[in-house]
Structures are given as C-alpha cells and as structure tokens.
Scaffold this motif. Structure first.
Motif, mmCIF file in Angstrom:
data_model
loop_
_atom_site.group_PDB
_atom_site.id
_atom_site.type_symbol
_atom_site.label_atom_id
_atom_site.label_comp_id
_atom_site.label_asym_id
_atom_site.label_seq_id
_atom_site.Cartn_x
_atom_site.Cartn_y
_atom_site.Cartn_z
ATOM 1 N N PHE A 40 0.624 -8.860 -1.391
ATOM 2 C CA PHE A 40 -0.114 -8.293 -0.134
ATOM 3 C C PHE A 40 -1.156 -9.217 0.603
ATOM 4 O O PHE A 40 -1.245 -9.810 1.490
ATOM 5 C CB PHE A 40 -0.431 -6.832 -0.013
ATOM 6 C CG PHE A 40 -1.240 -6.496 1.393
ATOM 7 C CD1 PHE A 40 -2.562 -6.439 1.297
ATOM 8 C CD2 PHE A 40 -0.765 -6.217 2.367
ATOM 9 C CE1 PHE A 40 -3.408 -6.119 2.432
ATOM 10 C CE2 PHE A 40 -1.248 -5.905 3.542
ATOM 11 C CZ PHE A 40 -2.796 -5.669 3.632
ATOM 12 N N PHE A 41 -2.364 -9.526 -0.416
ATOM 13 C CA PHE A 41 -3.207 -10.306 -0.111
ATOM 14 C C PHE A 41 -2.825 -11.804 0.213
ATOM 15 O O PHE A 41 -3.309 -12.526 1.190
ATOM 16 C CB PHE A 41 -4.301 -10.328 -1.090
ATOM 17 C CG PHE A 41 -5.064 -8.966 -0.951
ATOM 18 C CD1 PHE A 41 -5.170 -7.905 -1.721
ATOM 19 C CD2 PHE A 41 -5.949 -8.599 0.190
ATOM 20 C CE1 PHE A 41 -5.881 -6.711 -1.567
ATOM 21 C CE2 PHE A 41 -6.725 -7.563 0.518
ATOM 22 C CZ PHE A 41 -6.409 -6.520 -0.648
ATOM 23 N N HIS A 42 -1.788 -12.155 -0.771
ATOM 24 C CA HIS A 42 -1.297 -13.576 -0.580
ATOM 25 C C HIS A 42 -0.972 -13.777 0.810
ATOM 26 O O HIS A 42 -1.307 -14.884 1.388
ATOM 27 C CB HIS A 42 -0.332 -13.976 -1.542
ATOM 28 C CG HIS A 42 0.353 -15.364 -1.400
ATOM 29 N ND1 HIS A 42 0.070 -16.269 -2.067
ATOM 30 C CD2 HIS A 42 1.293 -15.706 -0.619
ATOM 31 C CE1 HIS A 42 0.784 -17.375 -1.918
ATOM 32 N NE2 HIS A 42 1.527 -17.002 -0.794
ATOM 33 N N SER A 43 -0.179 -12.952 1.455
ATOM 34 C CA SER A 43 0.462 -13.257 2.664
ATOM 35 C C SER A 43 -0.500 -12.699 4.096
ATOM 36 O O SER A 43 -0.391 -13.448 5.151
ATOM 37 C CB SER A 43 1.729 -12.195 2.932
ATOM 38 O OG SER A 43 2.725 -12.480 1.734
ATOM 39 N N SER A 44 -1.396 -11.796 3.762
ATOM 40 C CA SER A 44 -2.207 -11.143 4.688
ATOM 41 C C SER A 44 -3.526 -11.997 4.854
ATOM 42 O O SER A 44 -4.107 -12.033 6.136
ATOM 43 C CB SER A 44 -2.589 -10.124 4.553
ATOM 44 O OG SER A 44 -3.089 -9.716 3.198
#
Lengths: 90, 261
Positions: free
Chosen positions: B101-105
């Motif tokens: 999630f954090f990688h993409s957001s």
C-alpha cells in the motif's frame, strides 16, 4: 501415558454465579449441568483406543468419511493432473 | 504399564496431519482445476476435507486436555509460545500488504494521475461505516477482557454474557463490512487502489471470521464447563488472536481508510 489421574487433581469446579450465597441445588446450574467428570471417565478408559477413536462408532464414521474423501480425492487429483498435462490436440 | 517421568505430552498416533496435508493438496489443485477448467469438484472435496480435519484435530486436543488431563503447565507453556509465534507470523503477513500500500500510495505514478487516491477513485468516507466498525472492534476488545475476568473470578453467567456479546460484535462487524464491499463505488480491478484496498481489508475480514469462529467455539466450551478459573488457555489464545485482529484493523483504518482518502 502417565499423568492420567482417574479423578483428576484439577477437576473443573462447576462455575456458578458466586456473587451471593445460592440455595440452588447443583443440578439447576445456569445453561445445563456439568458433564465434564462423566466425559473424563469415558476418555480415560483403559481400552487402548487412540484419542481420535475413543468414542467408538461416531468417531469411526467421521474418520472413515475423512479418509475416503482425502484418499479418494488424492487419486482424483492425480488423474486430473495427468489429464491436464496432456498436450492439446488442435 | 510404565509411566512417563516427564511433564510433556506424547500424543497418540493420529491421522490428522497427513489427512490435512492431503486436504491442502486437494484445495490447491482444486483451485487450479476451477480457474482453468471450470471444474469445482476437486476444490469442494478439498474444502470439505480441510473442514473435517480441522474439526477432528481440534476436537482431539480438547479431549486430550479437558478430558484426559494431558495439558500440564509445561505443555501449556509450549502452547503459549506456539500461539505467540503464530500471531507474530500473521503480523508479518499483514506487514507485506501494508508495504504494498505505501509503495503505491507514497509515490503515485503518472498512470494514476500522480495523486492518491488516483484520479477517478471515490474513496469511502472514513467517518461513516468504517468509524462504526472501529468502535465495534474496540468495544469487542473490552467485552472479551470482561469475559476473561469473569472466567478468572468463576462468574459463569457474566462470562457467558460477555463472550456472547463479543461474538455478536464480531458478526456485526463482518455484516457491515460485507455491505460496504457490496456498496463500494470501486472494485478490486480499479487500479492499484482497488488491489491494495480489497486485498488488505479482505484478508483482515477473513481473520475476523476466523477469530469470531474461535471465540464462538470458546463460548460453547465455556457453557459446557470446560474452563476453570486457573486453566483456560484456549480462551486466552482466542482473546490474543482477537486483540491482534483489532490492532490490524486500527492500522488499516488509520492508513488506508483515513490517510489514504
């Protein structure tokens, strides 16, 4: 198989409401009476049966159903995988 | 007959480990047959045999402990270690999805419109049903603690009431989440937003269902007098698992629902 007292040292005490002294007899416990001591006797019988078959007929039925499903399923699985691995004839 | 000179539990020979392994084979190959050949039979056999093995294996553990007395303090210590290690492994499982999630957001790509939420995505309002769900899980954490104290104080009626309330709150959460899934304006196929949202919350929901089931089994055992004020590890394990599920939700809520909206 030690540590199997017939009358267990830690026999579960019937858990009643203990906030005030109750005059209710033991058999009128809340939501059914305590059958654990009876079950303890059943499961500690020296009949040599393993724990998964200790109750006799119902255990055997469930065991055989599970075995039929898993062993039959494994054979079905191997057949299905064999068929699936055949090249497609176009 | 010779008696053991140690406090460990040497179990009776059991068919469940190998049947469980076979059930896993049937389930995985069944998924393959269902995906590629539209044939569900192997999968059904796999799920059925998995359920049967789980029921009988755990039934046997209850027999060995409550009815045969094999769970000495030494054995219980091992079970505690086991449960802690299992929950830790689950924490790492979720860590992976939070990483995704954090990688993409944190660095949204041009394909998403360079923003998060991506262009065209209308995220759920975190102050709506998700906030209610947060309150539900927090409340269930309180009721399960109440149940634990009632068990330790040999207060049967309150223990049953508190644990029943906990299970009901768990079901309420699941029902609300199912409704949210149905009503959501975006799907799992809607860019990486949909993927991260539904995979993370989906696995969490599965753990809520597992936890609720574990608590429900504990409720049945509580009613049947299996637990004593001093010895009720099955319940404690369920309570630990439930608190873990609650904490994961709090992280999901704060990151995906709130920060990510």
């Amino acid at each position: 198989q030690g540590l199997k007292p017939l009358v267990p040292t830690e026999s579960p005490a019937p858990i009643f409401v203990t906030s005030k002294p109750s005059h209710l007899p033991a058999a009128e416990a809340f939501l059914g009476k305590n059958k654990v001591p009876d079950l303890q006797k059943v499961f500690q019988r020296s009949d040599g049966l393993p724990v998964h078959l200790k109750r006799g007929v119902p255990d055997r039925l469930l065991y055989r159903t599970t075995m039929a499903l898993t062993i039959g399923g494994t054979i079905y699985c191997l057949v299905a995988l064999y068929i699936a691995s055949q090249p497609k004839n176009k | 007959m010779a008696h053991q000179a140690h406090s460990y539990h040497m179990v009776d020979p059991s068919p469940w480990p190998i049947f469980g392994a076979a059930a896993a084979l049937l389930t995985t190959s069944g998924l393959t047959m269902w995906f590629h050949y539209n044939a569900p039979y192997l999968l059904i056999m796999g799920l059925l045999s998995t359920a049967l093995v789980m029921f009988q294996w755990w039934r046997d553990i209850v027999r060995e402990s409550t009815f045969q007395g094999h769970h000495t303090p030494t054995v219980q210590k091992g079970l505690r270690y086991g449960m802690v290690l299992f929950i830790t492994s689950e924490a790492f499982f979720f860590l992976g999805f939070f990483w995704a999630f954090f990688h993409s957001s944190l660095a949204p790509t041009p394909e998403l419109g360079g923003q998060w939420p991506p262009v065209g995505i209308k995220p759920l309002n975190p102050m709506d049903v998700p906030l209610l769900n947060t309150a539900i899980l927090l409340a269930s954490g309180v009721t399960v603690t109440w149940a634990h104290h009632s068990i330790m104080e040999a207060n049967r009626k309150q223990a049953i009431q508190a644990l029943t309330l906990t299970v009901l709150l768990g079901f309420y959460f699941t029902a609300l989440q199912a409704m949210e899934y149905y009503e959501a304006p975006f799907s799992i196929a809607d860019s990486v937003y949909g993927s991260t949202f539904f995979v993370a919350t989906g696995f969490h929901g599965l753990h809520v269902i597992i936890g609720s089931t574990f608590l429900f089994v504990c409720l049945l055992r509580l009613i049947k007098y299996h637990f004593t004020p001093k010895h009720h590890f099955g319940f404690e394990a369920a309570a630990w698992y439930w608190h873990f599920v609650d904490v994961v939700w709090l992280f999901l809520y704060m990151t995906i629902y709130w920060w990510g909206s």
